[in-house]
Motif scaffolding. Structure first.
Motif, mmCIF file in Angstrom:
data_model
loop_
_atom_site.group_PDB
_atom_site.id
_atom_site.type_symbol
_atom_site.label_atom_id
_atom_site.label_comp_id
_atom_site.label_asym_id
_atom_site.label_seq_id
_atom_site.Cartn_x
_atom_site.Cartn_y
_atom_site.Cartn_z
ATOM 1 N N SER A 1 -21.455 -34.335 -38.036
ATOM 2 C CA SER A 1 -22.445 -35.077 -38.822
ATOM 3 C C SER A 1 -23.761 -34.301 -38.944
ATOM 4 O O SER A 1 -24.389 -34.293 -39.999
ATOM 5 C CB SER A 1 -22.677 -36.441 -38.176
ATOM 6 N N GLU A 2 -24.164 -33.646 -37.838
ATOM 7 C CA GLU A 2 -25.438 -32.902 -37.837
ATOM 8 C C GLU A 2 -25.459 -31.783 -38.876
ATOM 9 O O GLU A 2 -26.525 -31.382 -39.341
ATOM 10 C CB GLU A 2 -25.691 -32.301 -36.438
ATOM 11 N N ARG B 1 -27.608 -35.452 -45.607
ATOM 12 C CA ARG B 1 -27.544 -36.893 -45.890
ATOM 13 C C ARG B 1 -27.677 -37.117 -47.395
ATOM 14 O O ARG B 1 -28.395 -36.392 -48.073
ATOM 15 C CB ARG B 1 -28.676 -37.605 -45.147
ATOM 16 N N GLU C 1 -17.725 -43.165 -39.537
ATOM 17 C CA GLU C 1 -18.974 -42.749 -38.895
ATOM 18 C C GLU C 1 -19.848 -41.975 -39.883
ATOM 19 O O GLU C 1 -21.061 -42.202 -39.971
ATOM 20 C CB GLU C 1 -18.635 -41.876 -37.679
ATOM 21 N N LEU C 2 -19.219 -41.082 -40.653
ATOM 22 C CA LEU C 2 -19.990 -40.277 -41.605
ATOM 23 C C LEU C 2 -20.517 -41.142 -42.751
ATOM 24 O O LEU C 2 -21.641 -40.947 -43.211
ATOM 25 C CB LEU C 2 -19.142 -39.114 -42.144
ATOM 26 N N ILE D 1 -17.788 -35.953 -33.442
ATOM 27 C CA ILE D 1 -18.152 -36.472 -34.769
ATOM 28 C C ILE D 1 -19.647 -36.239 -35.020
ATOM 29 O O ILE D 1 -20.060 -35.878 -36.107
ATOM 30 C CB ILE D 1 -17.765 -37.968 -34.902
ATOM 31 N N ARG D 2 -20.456 -36.411 -33.953
ATOM 32 C CA ARG D 2 -21.896 -36.185 -34.085
ATOM 33 C C ARG D 2 -22.180 -34.722 -34.447
ATOM 34 O O ARG D 2 -23.021 -34.419 -35.281
ATOM 35 C CB ARG D 2 -22.611 -36.560 -32.784
ATOM 36 N N ARG E 1 -23.445 -43.018 -41.579
ATOM 37 C CA ARG E 1 -24.620 -42.156 -41.388
ATOM 38 C C ARG E 1 -25.166 -41.661 -42.720
ATOM 39 O O ARG E 1 -26.051 -40.802 -42.755
ATOM 40 C CB ARG E 1 -24.256 -40.954 -40.510
ATOM 41 N N ILE F 1 -17.672 -35.645 -47.099
ATOM 42 C CA ILE F 1 -16.795 -36.382 -46.173
ATOM 43 C C ILE F 1 -15.339 -36.067 -46.502
ATOM 44 O O ILE F 1 -14.533 -35.777 -45.618
ATOM 45 C CB ILE F 1 -17.064 -37.909 -46.250
ATOM 46 N N LYS G 1 -23.681 -39.907 -45.243
ATOM 47 C CA LYS G 1 -23.307 -38.574 -45.732
ATOM 48 C C LYS G 1 -22.667 -38.675 -47.114
ATOM 49 O O LYS G 1 -22.152 -39.728 -47.493
ATOM 50 C CB LYS G 1 -22.334 -37.903 -44.749
#
Lengths: 112, 260
Positions: free
Chosen positions: B64-65, B69, B16-17, B60-61, B20, B27, B22
């Motif tokens: 991630s926030e 990035r 997921e990361l 996970i979100r 997105r 990570i 990252k």
């Protein structure tokens, strides 16, 4: 996110910063200490986004050290000077907020 | 060691990361930290749910926030899309078969947008579900076989149903544009040190070379000036090979220096 959830999110940042100020520590230990002190409504994983946030803001610094569990290297957190300044501001605001909220909530109870 | 559920959660987090955009270092760090936590938590009889709460996705979100990035993520994504477009168009240009029509535009847009999105989503779902196992490879084959068939089928359809023709097919013009574009693509991919991408697009164009030579050797219908242009096109390709060879040689030399 409900009002109470938002409040808890903000307080958790201050609580974790306070714990780290007491000495070098790591994720799982922070969680255990929060539970020992009866910090309410905390899911175990919620401390990691907070730790990332504190680290990003420069309030804490990290160091990887060998873990005693035989797993991957463990990340230890220590507070920075900037973090100590922020903690002092947080404590000050919290004491005003705590006093004000207690007064207000007492009057809410009286109204009932 | 960790339970299957914990490993699956960490794998999902990683995927997921990555998707997105990252940074790899961030990570790895958060994965290692959560792995350390889970080892201790499971040793104390707690499950993965103790970390993720009710929703793995929401957790996970939330991680991630807080992670920045990768600055180059959007730039490289756009470059990759342009590269894919090049892979579809340049071999046709080189062989002289390219014709700009509405079907070609729609086909390429569909492959780029729908095809890329479907590939990313399918890859993510398959790896999330099966991890590093034989089932993943079977899943990938089951996705790619019909996908490739659809690509080939699509090519067949657009050749037979070109729709509105916007620019007529012209062997010389196509070859020159193709050779120039191929040069640009190879040089840019080499500058970005993407050797595989440079070799891949070159190999995609390679089957057209006998066709080009054939067309030139038939002579008669090609004007003298046009022959010159074809030769210059071939020279451009030869230059590409030379540049690629030199850069690969120097890069290997540098790698050897670093390893010593």
């Amino acid at each position: 996110m409900s009002v109470s959830d938002q409040m808890m999110k903000g307080l958790l940042d201050g609580a974790i910063l306070g714990l780290i100020s007491q000495g070098e520590t790591y994720g799982y230990e922070i969680l255990e200490k929060l539970k020992e002190r009866d910090f309410p409504e905390i899911s175990d994983g919620s401390i990691y986004p907070v730790l990332l946030r504190l680290s990003k803001k420069g309030y804490v610094q990290t160091e990887l050290k060998k873990s005693d569990t035989g797993g991957p290297k463990r990340k230890y957190y220590t507070i920075t000077d900037k973090g100590l300044e922020e903690l002092a501001v947080f404590r000050n605001k919290w004491s005003y907020l705590n006093k004000g909220m207690n007064n207000l909530m007492r009057s809410v109870e009286d109204a009932k | 060691m960790l339970s299957k559920e914990a490993e699956k959660f960490l794998r999902n987090l990683r995927l997921e990361l990555i998707s997105r955009g990252k940074r790899e270092k961030d990570i790895q760090e958060i994965e290692a930290e959560l792995r350390d936590h889970l080892i201790e938590a499971e040793a104390n009889g707690q499950s993965v749910e103790s970390i993720t709460g009710n929703s793995v996705k929401a957790y996970i979100r939330s991680i991630s926030e807080e992670l920045p990035r990768n600055k180059g993520f959007i730039k490289y994504s756009i470059l990759l899309l342009v590269y894919l477009l090049g892979v579809f168009i340049i071999p046709d240009l080189i062989s002289g078969d390219f014709e700009l029509n509405t079907s070609v535009i729609l086909y390429n847009l569909a492959v780029l947008i729908i095809g890329t999105a479907a590939t990313i989503i399918s890859l993510k779902k398959i790896v999330q579900k099966y991890g590093d196992s034989k089932k993943t490879y079977i899943g990938l084959f089951l996705f790619y076989a019909p996908y490739m068939a659809a690509l080939v089928g699509g090519q067949f359809i657009i050749r037979n149903h070109p729709g509105i023709v916007l620019a007529e097919s012209n062997f010389i013009v196509n070859l020159i544009i193709g050779a120039i574009l191929l040069s640009i693509f190879i040089i840019v991919t080499l500058i970005l040190k993407q050797w595989f991408l440079a070799i891949f697009i070159f190999l995609m164009c390679l089957p057209s070379v006998p066709e080009i030579i054939g067309k030139i050797s038939t002579g008669g219908s090609i004007l003298e000036g046009e022959s010159y242009l074809i030769i210059s096109g071939i020279i451009l390709i030869a230059v590409n090979i030379t540049v690629m060879g030199i850069l690969m040689y120097t890069s290997k030399k540098e790698d050897k220096k670093i390893s010593h």
